[in-house]
Design a protein around this motif. Sequence first.
Motif, PDB file in Angstrom:
ATOM      1  N   LEU A   1       0.854  -0.761   0.094  1.00 37.29           N
ATOM      2  CA  LEU A   1       0.136   0.120   0.001  1.00 37.29           C
ATOM      3  C   LEU A   1       0.846   1.375   0.022  1.00 37.29           C
ATOM      4  O   LEU A   1       0.815   2.487  -0.515  1.00 37.29           O
ATOM      5  CB  LEU A   1      -1.014  -0.296   1.225  1.00 37.29           C
ATOM      6  CG  LEU A   1      -2.098  -1.306   0.749  1.00 37.29           C
ATOM      7  CD1 LEU A   1      -2.960  -0.897   2.271  1.00 37.29           C
ATOM      8  CD2 LEU A   1      -2.973  -0.485  -0.058  1.00 37.29           C
ATOM      9  N   VAL A   2       1.782   0.826   0.892  1.00 35.49           N
ATOM     10  CA  VAL A   2       2.954   2.587   0.854  1.00 35.49           C
ATOM     11  C   VAL A   2       3.222   2.412  -0.888  1.00 35.49           C
ATOM     12  O   VAL A   2       3.671   3.993  -1.213  1.00 35.49           O
ATOM     13  CB  VAL A   2       4.482   1.850   1.634  1.00 35.49           C
ATOM     14  CG1 VAL A   2       5.193   3.276   2.007  1.00 35.49           C
ATOM     15  CG2 VAL A   2       3.323   2.289   3.242  1.00 35.49           C
ATOM     16  N   ARG A   3       3.661   1.675  -1.670  1.00 33.43           N
ATOM     17  CA  ARG A   3       4.075   1.474  -2.928  1.00 33.43           C
ATOM     18  C   ARG A   3       3.213   1.996  -3.752  1.00 33.43           C
ATOM     19  O   ARG A   3       3.668   2.791  -4.018  1.00 33.43           O
ATOM     20  CB  ARG A   3       4.667  -0.059  -3.057  1.00 33.43           C
ATOM     21  CG  ARG A   3       7.118  -0.411  -2.797  1.00 33.43           C
ATOM     22  CD  ARG A   3       6.680  -1.306  -3.351  1.00 33.43           C
ATOM     23  NE  ARG A   3       6.031  -2.175  -2.775  1.00 33.43           N
ATOM     24  CZ  ARG A   3       6.565  -3.260  -1.553  1.00 33.43           C
ATOM     25  NH1 ARG A   3       7.320  -3.101  -1.370  1.00 33.43           N
ATOM     26  NH2 ARG A   3       6.129  -4.468  -1.519  1.00 33.43           N
ATOM     27  N   ARG A   4       1.598   1.403  -3.726  1.00 34.38           N
ATOM     28  CA  ARG A   4       1.304   2.124  -4.650  1.00 34.38           C
ATOM     29  C   ARG A   4       0.545   3.476  -4.176  1.00 34.38           C
ATOM     30  O   ARG A   4       0.130   4.316  -4.700  1.00 34.38           O
ATOM     31  CB  ARG A   4      -0.423   1.399  -4.044  1.00 34.38           C
ATOM     32  CG  ARG A   4      -1.504   1.183  -5.321  1.00 34.38           C
ATOM     33  CD  ARG A   4      -1.881   0.587  -4.429  1.00 34.38           C
ATOM     34  NE  ARG A   4      -3.501   0.220  -3.790  1.00 34.38           N
ATOM     35  CZ  ARG A   4      -4.862  -0.699  -4.053  1.00 34.38           C
ATOM     36  NH1 ARG A   4      -4.676  -1.381  -5.387  1.00 34.38           N
ATOM     37  NH2 ARG A   4      -5.489  -0.334  -3.422  1.00 34.38           N
TER      38      ARG A   4
ATOM     39  N   MET B   1       2.975   5.865  -3.519  1.00 29.22           N
ATOM     40  CA  MET B   1       3.771   6.060  -4.357  1.00 29.22           C
ATOM     41  C   MET B   1       3.701   6.924  -5.950  1.00 29.22           C
ATOM     42  O   MET B   1       3.811   7.452  -6.105  1.00 29.22           O
ATOM     43  CB  MET B   1       4.554   5.654  -4.321  1.00 29.22           C
ATOM     44  CG  MET B   1       5.480   5.749  -2.712  1.00 29.22           C
ATOM     45  SD  MET B   1       7.372   5.109  -2.516  1.00 29.22           S
ATOM     46  CE  MET B   1       7.514   4.585  -0.980  1.00 29.22           C
ATOM     47  N   ASP B   2       3.379   5.453  -6.439  1.00 28.16           N
ATOM     48  CA  ASP B   2       2.422   5.258  -8.120  1.00 28.16           C
ATOM     49  C   ASP B   2       1.647   6.218  -7.923  1.00 28.16           C
ATOM     50  O   ASP B   2       1.404   7.261  -8.920  1.00 28.16           O
ATOM     51  CB  ASP B   2       2.382   3.820  -7.790  1.00 28.16           C
ATOM     52  CG  ASP B   2       3.434   2.716  -8.295  1.00 28.16           C
ATOM     53  OD1 ASP B   2       4.413   3.994  -8.162  1.00 28.16           O
ATOM     54  OD2 ASP B   2       3.053   1.755  -8.336  1.00 28.16           O
ATOM     55  N   GLN B   3       0.381   6.451  -6.782  1.00 26.32           N
ATOM     56  CA  GLN B   3      -0.721   6.729  -7.382  1.00 26.32           C
ATOM     57  C   GLN B   3       0.136   8.754  -7.746  1.00 26.32           C
ATOM     58  O   GLN B   3      -1.090  10.174  -8.306  1.00 26.32           O
ATOM     59  CB  GLN B   3      -1.784   6.495  -6.538  1.00 26.32           C
ATOM     60  CG  GLN B   3      -2.442   5.560  -6.182  1.00 26.32           C
ATOM     61  CD  GLN B   3      -3.305   4.620  -4.952  1.00 26.32           C
ATOM     62  OE1 GLN B   3      -2.747   5.844  -3.898  1.00 26.32           O
ATOM     63  NE2 GLN B   3      -4.173   4.432  -5.333  1.00 26.32           N
ATOM     64  N   ALA B   4       0.908   9.121  -6.520  1.00 24.49           N
ATOM     65  CA  ALA B   4       1.301  10.318  -5.937  1.00 24.49           C
ATOM     66  C   ALA B   4       2.077  10.291  -7.846  1.00 24.49           C
ATOM     67  O   ALA B   4       1.807  12.429  -8.223  1.00 24.49           O
ATOM     68  CB  ALA B   4       2.281  10.232  -4.720  1.00 24.49           C
ATOM     69  N   GLU B   5       2.729   9.635  -7.848  1.00 26.02           N
ATOM     70  CA  GLU B   5       3.575  10.130  -9.183  1.00 26.02           C
ATOM     71  C   GLU B   5       2.402  10.288 -10.527  1.00 26.02           C
ATOM     72  O   GLU B   5       2.095  11.012 -10.892  1.00 26.02           O
ATOM     73  CB  GLU B   5       4.695   9.057  -9.812  1.00 26.02           C
ATOM     74  CG  GLU B   5       5.564   8.995  -9.105  1.00 26.02           C
ATOM     75  CD  GLU B   5       6.462   7.414  -8.942  1.00 26.02           C
ATOM     76  OE1 GLU B   5       6.866   6.677 -10.152  1.00 26.02           O
ATOM     77  OE2 GLU B   5       7.330   7.342  -8.059  1.00 26.02           O
ATOM     78  N   MET B   6       1.033   9.545 -10.722  1.00 23.34           N
ATOM     79  CA  MET B   6       0.038   9.482 -11.757  1.00 23.34           C
ATOM     80  C   MET B   6      -0.294  10.994 -11.370  1.00 23.34           C
ATOM     81  O   MET B   6      -0.872  11.458 -12.470  1.00 23.34           O
ATOM     82  CB  MET B   6      -0.150   8.627 -11.858  1.00 23.34           C
ATOM     83  CG  MET B   6       0.373   6.669 -12.204  1.00 23.34           C
ATOM     84  SD  MET B   6      -1.426   6.260 -12.123  1.00 23.34           S
ATOM     85  CE  MET B   6      -0.920   5.579 -11.081  1.00 23.34           C
ATOM     86  N   VAL B   7      -0.958  11.570 -10.399  1.00 24.34           N
ATOM     87  CA  VAL B   7      -1.351  12.559 -10.070  1.00 24.34           C
ATOM     88  C   VAL B   7      -0.905  13.733 -10.296  1.00 24.34           C
ATOM     89  O   VAL B   7      -1.243  14.670 -10.836  1.00 24.34           O
ATOM     90  CB  VAL B   7      -2.111  12.562  -8.760  1.00 24.34           C
ATOM     91  CG1 VAL B   7      -2.933  13.921  -8.152  1.00 24.34           C
ATOM     92  CG2 VAL B   7      -3.155  11.989  -8.377  1.00 24.34           C
ATOM     93  N   GLU B   8       0.207  13.479 -10.245  1.00 20.17           N
ATOM     94  CA  GLU B   8       1.470  14.594 -10.020  1.00 20.17           C
ATOM     95  C   GLU B   8       1.994  14.543 -11.537  1.00 20.17           C
ATOM     96  O   GLU B   8       1.425  15.788 -12.290  1.00 20.17           O
ATOM     97  CB  GLU B   8       3.019  13.996  -9.575  1.00 20.17           C
ATOM     98  CG  GLU B   8       3.947  15.343  -9.982  1.00 20.17           C
ATOM     99  CD  GLU B   8       3.187  16.922  -9.888  1.00 20.17           C
ATOM    100  OE1 GLU B   8       4.249  18.010  -9.966  1.00 20.17           O
ATOM    101  OE2 GLU B   8       2.628  17.193  -8.481  1.00 20.17           O
ATOM    102  N   ALA B   9       2.039  13.841 -13.125  1.00 20.05           N
ATOM    103  CA  ALA B   9       1.691  13.914 -14.164  1.00 20.05           C
ATOM    104  C   ALA B   9       0.847  15.172 -14.356  1.00 20.05           C
ATOM    105  O   ALA B   9       0.860  15.296 -15.614  1.00 20.05           O
ATOM    106  CB  ALA B   9       2.169  12.589 -14.762  1.00 20.05           C
TER     107      ALA B   9
END
Length: 158
Positions: A134-137, A139-147
């Motif tokens: 869930l921590v890794r996920r 981080m992935d979510q934050a990257e997608m939203v940031e893009a």
Amino acid sequence: MRPDVLGIYLNDHLAGSTTGKLLSQHLAEEMRSTPHGSDLRRVADEVAEDRQHLLDVMSLLGVPARRHKFYAGWLAEKLRLLKLNGRIVRRSHLSTIIELETLRLGIEGKSLLWQTLLRLTPARGLDEARLKDLVRRAMDQAEMVEAARRGTVGVVFR
């Protein structure tokens, strides 16, 4: 630690996850035809799953979900519609940037929740592997939203 401290903490995150679920669904719909639409749909689906996982953790720990926290999260998401954005009738792209930034901050907070629960894992019998996922996920979510945010900023402020 006082027993109610963990309950308050988890219920505060439940309020935030309710807001995040509604906001991420709104953004996924609003931006469905953009290059980031499919990523935002994925984020919205995962945010809803993450909220359910929080409820499962609360149940496992014997922490009741407080309805007033749920409604506070729901109300917070609805109040965002009252924000003045320089337009009277139509939606402003500036609103989208603010909503993406708000969602990103929420995801960062959720990541901190999972990290906090990881510290409690040995004493509370929580699933360490699942929390690390869930921590890794997050981080992935934050990257997608940031893009999506960067892309929107490029359009609005060009």
